[in-house]
Design a protein around this motif. Structure first.
Motif, PDB file in Angstrom:
ATOM      1  N   LYS A   2       3.763  -7.959 -12.210  1.00 52.98           N
ATOM      2  CA  LYS A   2       5.116  -8.356 -11.603  1.00 52.98           C
ATOM      3  C   LYS A   2       5.840  -7.140 -11.357  1.00 52.98           C
ATOM      4  CE  LYS A   2       5.259 -12.660 -14.280  1.00 52.98           C
ATOM      5  NZ  LYS A   2       6.058 -13.510 -15.236  1.00 52.98           N
ATOM      6  N   GLN A   3       5.757  -5.947 -12.313  1.00 52.21           N
ATOM      7  CA  GLN A   3       6.330  -4.844 -12.137  1.00 52.21           C
ATOM      8  C   GLN A   3       6.184  -4.163 -10.516  1.00 52.21           C
ATOM      9  OE1 GLN A   3       8.586  -3.625 -14.126  1.00 52.21           O
ATOM     10  NE2 GLN A   3       9.219  -1.699 -12.604  1.00 52.21           N
ATOM     11  N   LEU A   4       4.951  -4.110 -10.244  1.00 48.04           N
ATOM     12  CA  LEU A   4       4.490  -3.651  -9.061  1.00 48.04           C
ATOM     13  C   LEU A   4       5.205  -4.555  -7.820  1.00 48.04           C
ATOM     14  CD1 LEU A   4       0.739  -3.207  -9.373  1.00 48.04           C
ATOM     15  CD2 LEU A   4       2.338  -1.375  -9.557  1.00 48.04           C
ATOM     16  N   LEU A   5       5.352  -6.032  -8.022  1.00 42.60           N
ATOM     17  CA  LEU A   5       5.753  -6.867  -6.945  1.00 42.60           C
ATOM     18  C   LEU A   5       7.393  -6.308  -6.837  1.00 42.60           C
ATOM     19  CD1 LEU A   5       4.095 -10.233  -7.729  1.00 42.60           C
ATOM     20  CD2 LEU A   5       3.999  -8.928  -5.329  1.00 42.60           C
ATOM     21  N   TYR A   6       8.082  -6.334  -8.099  1.00 47.44           N
ATOM     22  CA  TYR A   6       9.383  -5.952  -8.026  1.00 47.44           C
ATOM     23  C   TYR A   6       9.831  -4.702  -7.375  1.00 47.44           C
ATOM     24  CZ  TYR A   6      14.292  -5.374  -9.856  1.00 47.44           C
ATOM     25  OH  TYR A   6      15.359  -5.163 -10.014  1.00 47.44           O
ATOM     26  N   THR A   7       8.972  -3.496  -7.791  1.00 42.75           N
ATOM     27  CA  THR A   7       9.331  -2.258  -7.151  1.00 42.75           C
ATOM     28  C   THR A   7       8.954  -2.226  -5.751  1.00 42.75           C
ATOM     29  OG1 THR A   7       8.281  -1.203  -9.261  1.00 42.75           O
ATOM     30  CG2 THR A   7       8.414  -0.060  -7.057  1.00 42.75           C
ATOM     31  N   ILE A  99       5.479  10.009 -11.457  1.00 45.70           N
ATOM     32  CA  ILE A  99       6.380  10.541 -12.466  1.00 45.70           C
ATOM     33  C   ILE A  99       7.123   9.355 -13.631  1.00 45.70           C
ATOM     34  CG2 ILE A  99       8.162  11.937 -12.935  1.00 45.70           C
ATOM     35  CD1 ILE A  99       8.114  13.476 -10.292  1.00 45.70           C
ATOM     36  N   ASP A 100       7.013   8.240 -12.876  1.00 44.70           N
ATOM     37  CA  ASP A 100       7.749   7.296 -13.871  1.00 44.70           C
ATOM     38  C   ASP A 100       6.966   6.499 -14.663  1.00 44.70           C
ATOM     39  OD1 ASP A 100      10.203   8.047 -12.627  1.00 44.70           O
ATOM     40  OD2 ASP A 100      10.355   6.369 -11.238  1.00 44.70           O
ATOM     41  N   GLY A 101       5.491   6.799 -14.353  1.00 42.05           N
ATOM     42  CA  GLY A 101       4.466   6.525 -15.485  1.00 42.05           C
ATOM     43  C   GLY A 101       3.582   5.487 -14.655  1.00 42.05           C
ATOM     44  N   GLU A 103      -0.222   4.693 -12.700  1.00 40.25           N
ATOM     45  CA  GLU A 103      -1.201   5.534 -12.423  1.00 40.25           C
ATOM     46  C   GLU A 103      -1.499   5.406 -11.002  1.00 40.25           C
ATOM     47  OE1 GLU A 103      -4.488   3.340 -14.639  1.00 40.25           O
ATOM     48  OE2 GLU A 103      -3.409   3.705 -16.705  1.00 40.25           O
ATOM     49  N   ARG A 104      -2.408   6.499 -10.486  1.00 40.88           N
ATOM     50  CA  ARG A 104      -2.605   6.288  -9.079  1.00 40.88           C
ATOM     51  C   ARG A 104      -3.287   5.017  -8.614  1.00 40.88           C
ATOM     52  NH1 ARG A 104      -4.128  12.186  -6.643  1.00 40.88           N
ATOM     53  NH2 ARG A 104      -2.939  13.483  -8.060  1.00 40.88           N
ATOM     54  N   ARG A 105      -4.084   4.342  -9.275  1.00 40.01           N
ATOM     55  CA  ARG A 105      -4.711   3.238  -9.255  1.00 40.01           C
ATOM     56  C   ARG A 105      -3.523   2.134  -8.902  1.00 40.01           C
ATOM     57  NH1 ARG A 105      -9.892   2.400  -9.816  1.00 40.01           N
ATOM     58  NH2 ARG A 105     -11.227   4.045 -11.002  1.00 40.01           N
ATOM     59  N   GLN A 106      -2.371   2.198  -9.515  1.00 41.16           N
ATOM     60  CA  GLN A 106      -1.600   1.082  -9.219  1.00 41.16           C
ATOM     61  C   GLN A 106      -0.780   1.337  -7.948  1.00 41.16           C
ATOM     62  OE1 GLN A 106       0.724   2.049 -13.389  1.00 41.16           O
ATOM     63  NE2 GLN A 106       0.773  -0.126 -13.404  1.00 41.16           N
ATOM     64  N   PHE A 107      -0.738   2.534  -7.489  1.00 41.40           N
ATOM     65  CA  PHE A 107      -0.170   2.858  -5.971  1.00 41.40           C
ATOM     66  C   PHE A 107      -1.241   2.136  -5.040  1.00 41.40           C
ATOM     67  CE2 PHE A 107      -0.543   5.124  -2.052  1.00 41.40           C
ATOM     68  CZ  PHE A 107       0.773   5.170  -2.011  1.00 41.40           C
ATOM     69  N   VAL A 108      -2.321   2.095  -5.332  1.00 45.06           N
ATOM     70  CA  VAL A 108      -3.135   1.132  -4.338  1.00 45.06           C
ATOM     71  C   VAL A 108      -3.005  -0.150  -4.459  1.00 45.06           C
ATOM     72  CG1 VAL A 108      -5.589   1.051  -3.541  1.00 45.06           C
ATOM     73  CG2 VAL A 108      -4.943   3.354  -4.404  1.00 45.06           C
ATOM     74  N   TYR A 109      -2.995  -0.605  -5.849  1.00 44.20           N
ATOM     75  CA  TYR A 109      -2.832  -2.052  -6.168  1.00 44.20           C
ATOM     76  C   TYR A 109      -1.386  -2.646  -5.392  1.00 44.20           C
ATOM     77  CZ  TYR A 109      -6.063  -1.569  -9.784  1.00 44.20           C
ATOM     78  OH  TYR A 109      -7.236  -1.344 -10.427  1.00 44.20           O
ATOM     79  N   ALA A 110      -0.497  -1.783  -5.497  1.00 44.66           N
ATOM     80  CA  ALA A 110       0.678  -2.029  -4.852  1.00 44.66           C
ATOM     81  C   ALA A 110       0.526  -2.369  -3.245  1.00 44.66           C
ATOM     82  CB  ALA A 110       1.861  -1.265  -5.067  1.00 44.66           C
ATOM     83  N   LYS A 111      -0.218  -1.594  -2.531  1.00 42.98           N
ATOM     84  CA  LYS A 111      -0.474  -1.545  -1.180  1.00 42.98           C
ATOM     85  C   LYS A 111      -1.366  -2.845  -0.812  1.00 42.98           C
ATOM     86  CE  LYS A 111       2.686   1.603  -1.294  1.00 42.98           C
ATOM     87  NZ  LYS A 111       3.709   0.963  -1.255  1.00 42.98           N
ATOM     88  N   LEU A 112      -2.416  -2.775  -1.680  1.00 43.47           N
ATOM     89  CA  LEU A 112      -3.186  -4.067  -1.610  1.00 43.47           C
ATOM     90  C   LEU A 112      -2.412  -5.608  -1.579  1.00 43.47           C
ATOM     91  CD1 LEU A 112      -6.424  -2.903  -3.317  1.00 43.47           C
ATOM     92  CD2 LEU A 112      -6.071  -2.914  -0.779  1.00 43.47           C
ATOM     93  N   ILE A 113      -1.264  -5.221  -2.594  1.00 43.16           N
ATOM     94  CA  ILE A 113      -0.428  -6.499  -2.580  1.00 43.16           C
ATOM     95  C   ILE A 113      -0.150  -6.808  -1.045  1.00 43.16           C
ATOM     96  CG2 ILE A 113       1.583  -7.500  -3.348  1.00 43.16           C
ATOM     97  CD1 ILE A 113       1.154  -6.123  -5.955  1.00 43.16           C
ATOM     98  N   TRP A 114       0.415  -5.855  -0.405  1.00 37.26           N
ATOM     99  CA  TRP A 114       1.057  -6.059   1.023  1.00 37.26           C
ATOM    100  C   TRP A 114      -0.157  -6.405   1.819  1.00 37.26           C
ATOM    101  CZ3 TRP A 114       5.808  -6.761   1.882  1.00 37.26           C
ATOM    102  CH2 TRP A 114       6.883  -6.437   1.242  1.00 37.26           C
ATOM    103  N   VAL A 115      -1.250  -5.959   1.784  1.00 34.02           N
ATOM    104  CA  VAL A 115      -2.439  -6.403   2.492  1.00 34.02           C
ATOM    105  C   VAL A 115      -2.390  -7.979   2.396  1.00 34.02           C
ATOM    106  CG1 VAL A 115      -4.904  -6.441   2.917  1.00 34.02           C
ATOM    107  CG2 VAL A 115      -3.670  -4.321   2.904  1.00 34.02           C
ATOM    108  N   VAL A 116      -2.372  -8.236   1.094  1.00 29.14           N
ATOM    109  CA  VAL A 116      -2.627  -9.914   0.733  1.00 29.14           C
ATOM    110  C   VAL A 116      -1.421 -10.667   1.405  1.00 29.14           C
ATOM    111  CG1 VAL A 116      -2.654 -11.593  -1.002  1.00 29.14           C
ATOM    112  CG2 VAL A 116      -4.160  -9.475  -1.007  1.00 29.14           C
TER     113      VAL A 116
END
Length: 261
Positions: A2-7, A99-101, A103-116
């Motif tokens: 949810k945090q990834l989606l909101y960001t 910096i805000d906390g 993980e690098r994996r979360q950056f990729v997850y966020a972009k994969l959300i856009w793929v979906v």
């Protein structure tokens, strides 16, 4: 999640370019199908009906027809994803997320959300387009027979978006990434497909985006071309398509996790 989606939502909610491009990408799919549907209904419908047994824009063949035509209209979605990803590097928002906390994996997850999300938007638009075309231009009642072609279309869009994501994280500059992406999907792969099919036979159909094209032939092709045996079984193309998606996602993770932000 949810945090990834909101960001990600905060990043695009006031981004006018994104919404304009998304609107155009959605409009292009029904518009691109409307033109051939009108042409066939006014000029070539009788001939097409004789070859297929019915209109290519009628149920149940319409699912395959719209999936085939729509597959040529998804490049804009890839450009949108490239802009979203490269903006992260240009404006250093990815570094700020870390910096805000994050993980690098979360950056990729966020972009994969856009793929979906983008691929589902394309799928939904194509499904609605096929449904309307089937009602307007067909003579048979609604049928889900052949709907599997829509899933093949969705997987091809996912693959194309994954290629755009890979180009973005490798190059990190919008202009260069777009040039590489468009150059590959419009020129390089098509050239390689033609050469390989000429000199190596059906192996040419196993290149990334071509696997989707092999799964989405235009309905008339099977009736017009006598020799359709020079190809692999659909399961082979589907396996390669899924394998390419998995490989590209792995490469994206590897690049983001190993390189400097």
């Amino acid at each position: 999640m949810k945090q990834l989606l909101y960001t990600e939502w905060l990043k695009v909610k006031n981004y006018r370019t994104f919404w304009i491009m998304l609107l155009v990408a959605v409009i292009v799919i029904p518009a691109g199908n409307y033109v051939p549907a009108q042409v066939m209904s006014s000029n070539d419908l009788e001939q097409a009906a004789k070859m297929l047994g019915q209109s290519p824009f009628g149920f149940p063949v319409v699912w395959q027809t719209v999936a085939n035509i729509s597959s040529y209209m998804t490049a804009l979605l890839g450009l949108m994803l490239i802009i979203l990803v490269t903006n992260e590097y240009t404006f250093r928002t990815n570094r700020q997320n870390i910096i805000d906390g994050w993980e690098r994996r979360q950056f990729v997850y966020a972009k994969l959300i856009w793929v979906v999300l983008l691929s589902l938007a394309a799928l939904l638009t194509a499904v609605l387009t096929a449904f309307v075309c089937g009602l307007v231009y067909g003579s048979k009642s609604f049928s889900l027979e052949g709907f599997s072609y829509m899933w093949y279309y969705w997987l091809q869009v996912v693959l194309e978006l994954c290629l755009a994501l890979l180009a973005a994280v490798l190059v990190k500059r919008a202009g260069f990434a777009m040039a590489i992406f468009l150059g590959y999907i419009m020129m390089l792969e098509q050239t390689l497909v033609l050469l390989l099919k000429k000199y190596a036979g059906p192996v040419g159909g196993l290149l990334p985006l071509q696997t989707g094209d092999e799964l989405l032939p235009f309905p008339l092709v099977g009736k017009m071309v006598n020799n359709m045996s020079d190809r692999y079984d659909d399961s082979v193309y589907l396996t390669f398509l899924l394998g390419y998606i998995a490989l590209i996602i792995y490469l994206v993770f590897r690049k983001v996790l190993k390189s400097d932000l």
